[in-house]
Design a protein around this motif. Structure first.
Motif, PDB file in Angstrom:
ATOM      1  N   UNK A 188     -52.771  40.661 -26.886  1.00 28.00           N
ATOM      2  CA  UNK A 188     -51.397  40.280 -27.196  1.00 28.00           C
ATOM      3  C   UNK A 188     -50.673  39.893 -25.917  1.00 28.00           C
ATOM      4  N   UNK A 189     -50.003  38.725 -25.921  1.00 28.02           N
ATOM      5  CA  UNK A 189     -49.237  38.295 -24.760  1.00 28.02           C
ATOM      6  C   UNK A 189     -47.878  38.997 -24.745  1.00 28.02           C
ATOM      7  N   UNK A 190     -47.509  39.531 -23.584  1.00 29.81           N
ATOM      8  CA  UNK A 190     -46.193  40.142 -23.407  1.00 29.81           C
ATOM      9  C   UNK A 190     -45.262  39.077 -22.838  1.00 29.81           C
ATOM     10  N   UNK A 191     -44.170  38.783 -23.567  1.00 27.55           N
ATOM     11  CA  UNK A 191     -43.312  37.644 -23.260  1.00 27.55           C
ATOM     12  C   UNK A 191     -41.980  38.105 -22.664  1.00 27.55           C
ATOM     13  N   UNK A 192     -41.569  37.425 -21.597  1.00 36.46           N
ATOM     14  CA  UNK A 192     -40.235  37.606 -21.014  1.00 36.46           C
ATOM     15  C   UNK A 192     -39.469  36.304 -21.188  1.00 36.46           C
ATOM     16  N   UNK A 193     -38.235  36.381 -21.712  1.00 37.98           N
ATOM     17  CA  UNK A 193     -37.393  35.195 -21.922  1.00 37.98           C
ATOM     18  C   UNK A 193     -36.255  35.222 -20.903  1.00 37.98           C
ATOM     19  N   UNK A 194     -36.174  34.178 -20.078  1.00 42.22           N
ATOM     20  CA  UNK A 194     -35.139  34.075 -19.051  1.00 42.22           C
ATOM     21  C   UNK A 194     -34.294  32.844 -19.365  1.00 42.22           C
ATOM     22  N   UNK A 195     -33.073  33.052 -19.826  1.00 46.79           N
ATOM     23  CA  UNK A 195     -32.205  31.960 -20.297  1.00 46.79           C
ATOM     24  C   UNK A 195     -30.758  32.426 -20.220  1.00 46.79           C
ATOM     25  N   UNK A 196     -29.894  31.634 -19.589  1.00 49.63           N
ATOM     26  CA  UNK A 196     -28.510  32.077 -19.390  1.00 49.63           C
ATOM     27  C   UNK A 196     -27.637  31.862 -20.620  1.00 49.63           C
ATOM     28  N   UNK A 197     -27.998  30.936 -21.500  1.00 49.58           N
ATOM     29  CA  UNK A 197     -27.178  30.693 -22.694  1.00 49.58           C
ATOM     30  C   UNK A 197     -27.615  31.649 -23.799  1.00 49.58           C
ATOM     31  N   UNK A 198     -26.726  32.555 -24.177  1.00 49.86           N
ATOM     32  CA  UNK A 198     -27.107  33.655 -25.063  1.00 49.86           C
ATOM     33  C   UNK A 198     -27.594  33.190 -26.421  1.00 49.86           C
ATOM     34  N   UNK A 199     -26.977  32.164 -26.989  1.00 49.57           N
ATOM     35  CA  UNK A 199     -27.401  31.695 -28.309  1.00 49.57           C
ATOM     36  C   UNK A 199     -28.838  31.190 -28.268  1.00 49.57           C
ATOM     37  N   UNK A 200     -29.171  30.443 -27.215  1.00 47.42           N
ATOM     38  CA  UNK A 200     -30.534  29.932 -27.088  1.00 47.42           C
ATOM     39  C   UNK A 200     -31.508  31.079 -26.868  1.00 47.42           C
ATOM     40  N   UNK A 201     -31.109  32.026 -25.999  1.00 49.34           N
ATOM     41  CA  UNK A 201     -31.993  33.164 -25.724  1.00 49.34           C
ATOM     42  C   UNK A 201     -32.244  33.979 -26.991  1.00 49.34           C
ATOM     43  N   UNK A 202     -31.181  34.219 -27.749  1.00 50.99           N
ATOM     44  CA  UNK A 202     -31.323  34.966 -29.001  1.00 50.99           C
ATOM     45  C   UNK A 202     -32.215  34.215 -29.976  1.00 50.99           C
ATOM     46  N   UNK A 203     -32.046  32.898 -30.042  1.00 56.42           N
ATOM     47  CA  UNK A 203     -32.874  32.099 -30.930  1.00 56.42           C
ATOM     48  C   UNK A 203     -34.341  32.169 -30.571  1.00 56.42           C
ATOM     49  N   UNK A 204     -34.641  32.104 -29.269  1.00 51.25           N
ATOM     50  CA  UNK A 204     -36.029  32.189 -28.833  1.00 51.25           C
ATOM     51  C   UNK A 204     -36.618  33.550 -29.191  1.00 51.25           C
ATOM     52  N   UNK A 205     -35.842  34.607 -28.960  1.00 50.14           N
ATOM     53  CA  UNK A 205     -36.343  35.957 -29.201  1.00 50.14           C
ATOM     54  C   UNK A 205     -36.564  36.219 -30.690  1.00 50.14           C
ATOM     55  N   UNK A 206     -35.637  35.763 -31.520  1.00 47.26           N
ATOM     56  CA  UNK A 206     -35.652  36.177 -32.919  1.00 47.26           C
ATOM     57  C   UNK A 206     -36.072  35.098 -33.921  1.00 47.26           C
ATOM     58  N   UNK A 207     -35.934  33.824 -33.575  1.00 42.94           N
ATOM     59  CA  UNK A 207     -36.271  32.778 -34.543  1.00 42.94           C
ATOM     60  C   UNK A 207     -37.760  32.448 -34.536  1.00 42.94           C
ATOM     61  N   UNK A 208     -38.447  32.777 -33.453  1.00 41.46           N
ATOM     62  CA  UNK A 208     -39.887  32.525 -33.368  1.00 41.46           C
ATOM     63  C   UNK A 208     -40.648  33.707 -33.970  1.00 41.46           C
ATOM     64  N   UNK A 209     -41.677  33.418 -34.748  1.00 45.07           N
ATOM     65  CA  UNK A 209     -42.520  34.472 -35.319  1.00 45.07           C
ATOM     66  C   UNK A 209     -43.557  34.865 -34.267  1.00 45.07           C
TER      67      UNK A 209
END
Length: 251
Positions: A1-22
């Motif tokens: 399993x890949x452990x993913x870190x998301x680095x993004x200053x725009x909160x809406x985009x960061x939230x979308x990446x974290x939660x909209x992707x399966x």
């Protein structure tokens, strides 16, 4: 399993990446988030991710500088670059530093998932760990959000811990009709207001659960859920694992 870190200053985009992707379907788990390169370096040290998804243009420290420092430290995590800047120099610099893909924002639904899938194919097909790099995808333009959508997002950010927050309470606070606000929000973010409230709460719950001292029921209450069973089922639906499983994975 890949452990993913998301680095993004725009909160809406960061939230979308974290939660909209399966992520579970991709055999990945998001173990951390950061809003700029400085926070990203600290998160890499804490969570040891195998895949970093990072914006380029960020305050304090941009994605390229963060990546340079990581490579200087001998960190060989896979990196997918996100940027709204269609610049050949940016692409060249990112790819020279070992980025495995380069997506120009705003990307289409499925683009990020495809980039991760491509990475997995390269990981299994490339001998000796050699990484094959992908070219950028075409850029798409994105307009600014209206003040009402921004105000709604700010309201949710300030009141997500209130179990009573709703489309009605937000619309009333902004002096708009529920229908008008709902239409604007969906048009400009691709989320319904209720969906965004839920995702924002789970997004915050993920942050809190990364503290191994946090108790699941306490986290549920802090993000606006009175029913811990409902919180747990919602959390699992969006992240692919239960709150306790996520907490164990993030240790």
């Amino acid at each position: 399993m890949l452990k993913v870190l998301v680095v993004e200053d725009e909160e809406l985009i960061r939230t979308g990446i974290v939660l909209a992707v399966d992520w579970a379907a991709l055999d990945c788990v998001v173990v951390g988030e950061a809003a700029n390169g400085e926070e990203g370096l600290a998160a890499v040290e804490r969570y040891a991710p195998t895949l970093i998804i990072t914006d380029l243009k960020m305050p304090k420290m941009d994605g390229l500088e963060m990546l340079r420092r990581l490579r200087e430290q001998g960190n060989n995590a896979y990196v997918i670059i996100l940027t709204a800047y269609d610049s050949f120099e940016y692409a060249q610099s990112a790819l020279r530093l070992g980025a495995v893909d380069f997506l120009l924002k705003p990307f289409h639904d499925g683009d990020l998932e495809q980039a991760v899938t491509n990475l997995r194919l390269r990981m299994t097909s490339c001998a000796g760990g050699e990484r094959v790099l992908s070219p950028p995808v075409p850029e798409l333009k994105k307009g600014d959000k209206s003040k009402y959508v921004l105000q709604a997002m700010d309201y949710i950010g300030a009141h997500y811990g209130d179990p009573g927050v709703s489309v009605g309470s937000i619309a009333q606070a902004l002096g708009l009709s529920e229908g008008h606000l709902s239409h604007l929000f969906k048009k400009e973010t691709d989320y319904t207001l209720n969906n965004y409230i839920t995702r924002y709460r789970i997004h915050k719950a993920m942050e809190l659960l990364r503290d191994c001292r946090a108790r699941v029921y306490e986290v549920a209450e802090q993000v606006g859920y009175r029913d811990i069973a409902y919180f747990s089922s919602t959390f699992k639906k969006l992240t692919g694992m239960s709150p306790s499983e996520y907490q164990d994975t993030s240790r």
